[in-house]
Design a protein around this motif. Structure first.
Motif, PDB file in Angstrom:
ATOM      1  N   ARG A 110       0.989  -1.263   0.073  1.00 42.69           N
ATOM      2  CA  ARG A 110       0.286   0.337  -0.072  1.00 42.69           C
ATOM      3  C   ARG A 110       0.709   1.040   0.128  1.00 42.69           C
ATOM      4  O   ARG A 110       0.612   2.036  -0.684  1.00 42.69           O
TER       5      ARG A 110
ATOM      6  N   ARG B  18       1.053   4.250  -2.756  1.00 37.97           N
ATOM      7  CA  ARG B  18       0.335   5.479  -2.309  1.00 37.97           C
ATOM      8  C   ARG B  18       1.870   6.246  -2.606  1.00 37.97           C
ATOM      9  O   ARG B  18       1.599   7.138  -3.644  1.00 37.97           O
TER      10      ARG B  18
ATOM     11  N   ALA C 222       1.203   6.792  -6.971  1.00 40.10           N
ATOM     12  CA  ALA C 222      -0.570   7.675  -6.747  1.00 40.10           C
ATOM     13  C   ALA C 222       0.493   9.451  -6.130  1.00 40.10           C
ATOM     14  O   ALA C 222      -0.076  10.480  -7.245  1.00 40.10           O
TER      15      ALA C 222
ATOM     16  N   GLU D  47      -1.939  16.168  -4.005  1.00 39.54           N
ATOM     17  CA  GLU D  47      -3.007  16.613  -3.204  1.00 39.54           C
ATOM     18  C   GLU D  47      -3.863  15.653  -2.775  1.00 39.54           C
ATOM     19  O   GLU D  47      -3.913  15.737  -1.953  1.00 39.54           O
ATOM     20  N   THR D  48      -4.813  14.822  -4.403  1.00 40.79           N
ATOM     21  CA  THR D  48      -5.692  14.505  -4.055  1.00 40.79           C
ATOM     22  C   THR D  48      -5.281  13.149  -2.897  1.00 40.79           C
ATOM     23  O   THR D  48      -6.027  12.531  -2.245  1.00 40.79           O
ATOM     24  N   VAL D  49      -3.865  12.436  -2.949  1.00 40.69           N
ATOM     25  CA  VAL D  49      -3.655  11.693  -1.840  1.00 40.69           C
ATOM     26  C   VAL D  49      -3.639  11.720  -0.535  1.00 40.69           C
ATOM     27  O   VAL D  49      -4.342  10.969   0.246  1.00 40.69           O
ATOM     28  N   SER D  50      -3.197  13.094  -0.984  1.00 44.02           N
ATOM     29  CA  SER D  50      -3.758  13.629   0.935  1.00 44.02           C
ATOM     30  C   SER D  50      -4.788  13.432   1.426  1.00 44.02           C
ATOM     31  O   SER D  50      -5.702  13.245   2.678  1.00 44.02           O
ATOM     32  N   THR D  51      -6.242  13.245   0.115  1.00 43.62           N
ATOM     33  CA  THR D  51      -7.426  13.915   0.844  1.00 43.62           C
ATOM     34  C   THR D  51      -8.440  12.900   1.408  1.00 43.62           C
ATOM     35  O   THR D  51      -9.638  12.311   1.702  1.00 43.62           O
ATOM     36  N   LEU D  52      -6.823  11.595   0.572  1.00 42.37           N
ATOM     37  CA  LEU D  52      -7.861  10.181   0.966  1.00 42.37           C
ATOM     38  C   LEU D  52      -6.724   9.632   2.279  1.00 42.37           C
ATOM     39  O   LEU D  52      -7.011   8.256   2.594  1.00 42.37           O
ATOM     40  N   GLY D  53      -6.635  10.191   2.936  1.00 46.12           N
ATOM     41  CA  GLY D  53      -6.640  10.417   4.125  1.00 46.12           C
ATOM     42  C   GLY D  53      -4.776   9.804   4.930  1.00 46.12           C
ATOM     43  O   GLY D  53      -4.472   9.081   5.886  1.00 46.12           O
ATOM     44  N   VAL D  54      -4.065  10.369   3.635  1.00 45.08           N
ATOM     45  CA  VAL D  54      -2.353   9.745   4.005  1.00 45.08           C
ATOM     46  C   VAL D  54      -2.202  10.708   4.397  1.00 45.08           C
ATOM     47  O   VAL D  54      -2.049  11.926   3.999  1.00 45.08           O
ATOM     48  N   ASN D  55      -0.930  10.781   5.387  1.00 42.13           N
ATOM     49  CA  ASN D  55      -0.673  11.215   5.367  1.00 42.13           C
ATOM     50  C   ASN D  55       0.712  11.525   4.700  1.00 42.13           C
ATOM     51  O   ASN D  55       2.449  11.083   4.569  1.00 42.13           O
TER      52      ASN D  55
END
Lengths: 289, 248
Positions: free
Chosen positions: A163, A167, A170, A176-184
């Protein structure tokens, strides 16, 4: 003649393997964080000297594993304290910072261990040539190529199947989109930076065993690594792999016919690739515009 | 009735340009709230402030009882806020299945298996890369990705943009279904008629301020007002699509 050619192709592949290891680490960091790490060669030097310092206590095998790990930890500290302040700013800032860092590491090494070369002691059985006619293929050279192959394979598997790896891939295109999916994403960048530095540290240990250590050894490997990235295509790790091997072999083969041009040939190769295919051999179109 | 999200007096800037001039709105729990307005009214900026991508310089955002005004996006997502951005923003270099492995959400009922059951088309295309999907498939994937956060609040930015009418129907049906699942929804749409049909509450933005708010049915009943407030063209308003009845 055949043997001479074979000798130089082998040399080229081995040098190319170093470029690959260095360039993959650089690529990881450029792709996710947009930082061009001029201090990458410095981390290679740190890895090599740590191996030298650790070998008496841990032996070669222990140092081979622990030195790159420690280098990665140092990289992590540098990222937290310095590099992360520059994310999202003009790339010029990170270029200047890492350029300065490279000098500091080089002089720091000289201060601690001295300017003269030092050896990393390799187990005896690895230093034996495999046969009299193929005297240039020592066990250690094969071993280096094997370690690089394992490290590269491990990196590609991690990026493909875990994962964290998914990430990172990605985030290469849309952090930016990765961050909105809960990833620090701060932590993702740190981890990714440390992985890149681990590869630099590993190259340092391997290079130390073959060529010996010297505080300036990182600088000589850095420029070809950038060329490997450009030839392979920015943004593509498989491209970096191909690019590194290609310029290594090209330099090796050129050394047979026209030794004084063996350094220049990689620049010529880069120019030709950029003319024919500006995004590099396997680069994504428009990625760096 | 409690709010999933309450925003009060948001002022948001892009560099020096002042985009939001004190936006206040709320999303009631278990309801669909729609945010309408002409192009450039500040709808996307409002959503970006709510999810932490462009933090508001002034004002306060309370999400599920926590002051999230200055939180980074990943912490807001971890509270259970799923965001489906404008233009879908799926990862073109990853396969469908890999796109679904990016979210890092709270524990809950949503799993990749359940996503495939809800969107069979995504299951069929799971080894295809994001860039190979049609617009409708990309939208499904973007919604699926947000659902894997096990959201309590789903924020969608123009999900029907650029989709064929039949697919638009599907998207609105999914939005209505989310409410049935107990998920609160905040929906930004150009498709004014359909969003008012599916929504419980409506807010209308103009020039970075809320100029109208109230029950969606009230706004839907007043065609002239809709046209002046949202700049909806006759085409948006009189689209051939049938009315989707709000549940409950």
């Amino acid at each position: 003649m055949t043997q001479l050619l074979l000798f130089n192709v082998t040399n080229g592949l081995i040098i190319g393997a170093f470029y690959v290891l260095m360039a993959l680490g650089l690529s990881l960091i450029i792709n996710l964080s947009g930082v061009i790490n001029f201090a990458h060669g410095g981390f290679l030097v740190i890895g090599g000297y740590l191996a030298y310092a650790l070998t008496p206590a841990l032996g070669f095998w222990g140092a081979l594993l622990v030195a790159p790990l420690l280098t990665a930890v140092i990289g992590l500290v540098v990222e937290r304290l310095l590099i992360r302040r520059l994310y999202g700013r003009d790339p010029l800032y990170s270029l200047l910072l890492t350029f300065g860092l490279a000098f500091m590491i080089e002089d720091g090494t000289r201060f601690i261990w001295g300017a003269q070369g030092l050896p990393v002691t390799v187990p005896d059985f690895l230093n034996q040539p495999l046969s009299a006619s193929l005297f240039f293929i020592t066990g250690y050279r094969l071993f280096m190529v094997a370690v690089v192959a394992v490290a590269v394979a491990a990196l590609f598997l991690l990026l493909r199947y875990t994962r964290v790896g998914i990430r990172i891939r990605a985030g290469t295109l849309d952090l930016e989109t990765v961050s909105t999916l809960g990833v620090n994403v701060g932590r993702l960048r740190s981890l990714n930076f440390a992985a890149g530095i681990f590869l630099a540290g590993l190259s340092g240990v391997l290079a130390g065993g073959q060529l010996g250590l010297d505080p300036t050894m990182g600088a000589g490997l850095l420029m070809p690594s950038f060329i490997a990235i450009i030839v392979g295509g920015v943004g593509s790790l498989p491209g970096t792999l191909v690019g590194g091997l290609l310029i290594g072999v090209a330099a090796g083969v050129t050394a047979v016919f026209f030794p004084s041009a063996s350094d220049a040939v990689m620049y010529v190769l880069m120019a030709v690739v950029l003319l024919l295919r500006p995004r590099g051999l396997m680069g994504e179109e428009g990625l760096m515009t | 009735m409690t709010d999933a999200l309450t925003a009060a007096g948001l002022h948001t800037f892009y560099g020096k340009s002042h985009i939001l001039h004190g936006v206040s709105l709320n999303v009631a729990e278990g309801m669909i709230t729609t945010l309408l307005g002409r192009n450039g009214a500040g709808k996307t900026t409002t959503l970006r402030s709510l999810v932490g991508l462009t933090p508001a310089r002034e004002g306060r955002i309370v999400t599920f009882g926590q002051d999230t005004t200055r939180w980074p996006p990943f912490r807001i997502a971890a509270l259970g806020v799923g965001y489906v951005p404008e233009g879908r923003r799926i990862f073109p270099n990853l396969t469908v299945e890999e796109n679904l492995k990016v979210p890092n959400g709270r524990a809950g009922d949503w799993s990749i298996e359940r996503i495939y059951a809800l969107f069979p088309r995504l299951a069929e295309r799971k080894s295809n890369r994001g860039r190979q999907l049609s617009g409708g498939e990309q939208e499904m994937l973007a919604i699926a990705r947000a659902l894997l956060l096990n959201p309590r609040l789903l924020i969608l930015d123009e999900p029907s943009q650029g989709l064929a009418p039949r697919v638009v129907q599907e998207v609105f049906a999914i939005v209505a279904r989310m409410r049935a699942e107990g998920i609160s929804v905040l929906l930004v749409e150009q498709n004014v008629r359909q969003s008012l049909a599916v929504a419980d509450h409506a807010f209308v933005l103009d020039d970075g301020m809320v100029v109208w708010s109230g029950p969606a049915v009230e706004l839907a009943a007043d065609e002239t007002r809709v046209r002046t407030l949202t700049g909806a063209t006759a085409e948006d308003w009189e689209g051939a699509a049938p009315r989707v009845l709000p549940a409950g």
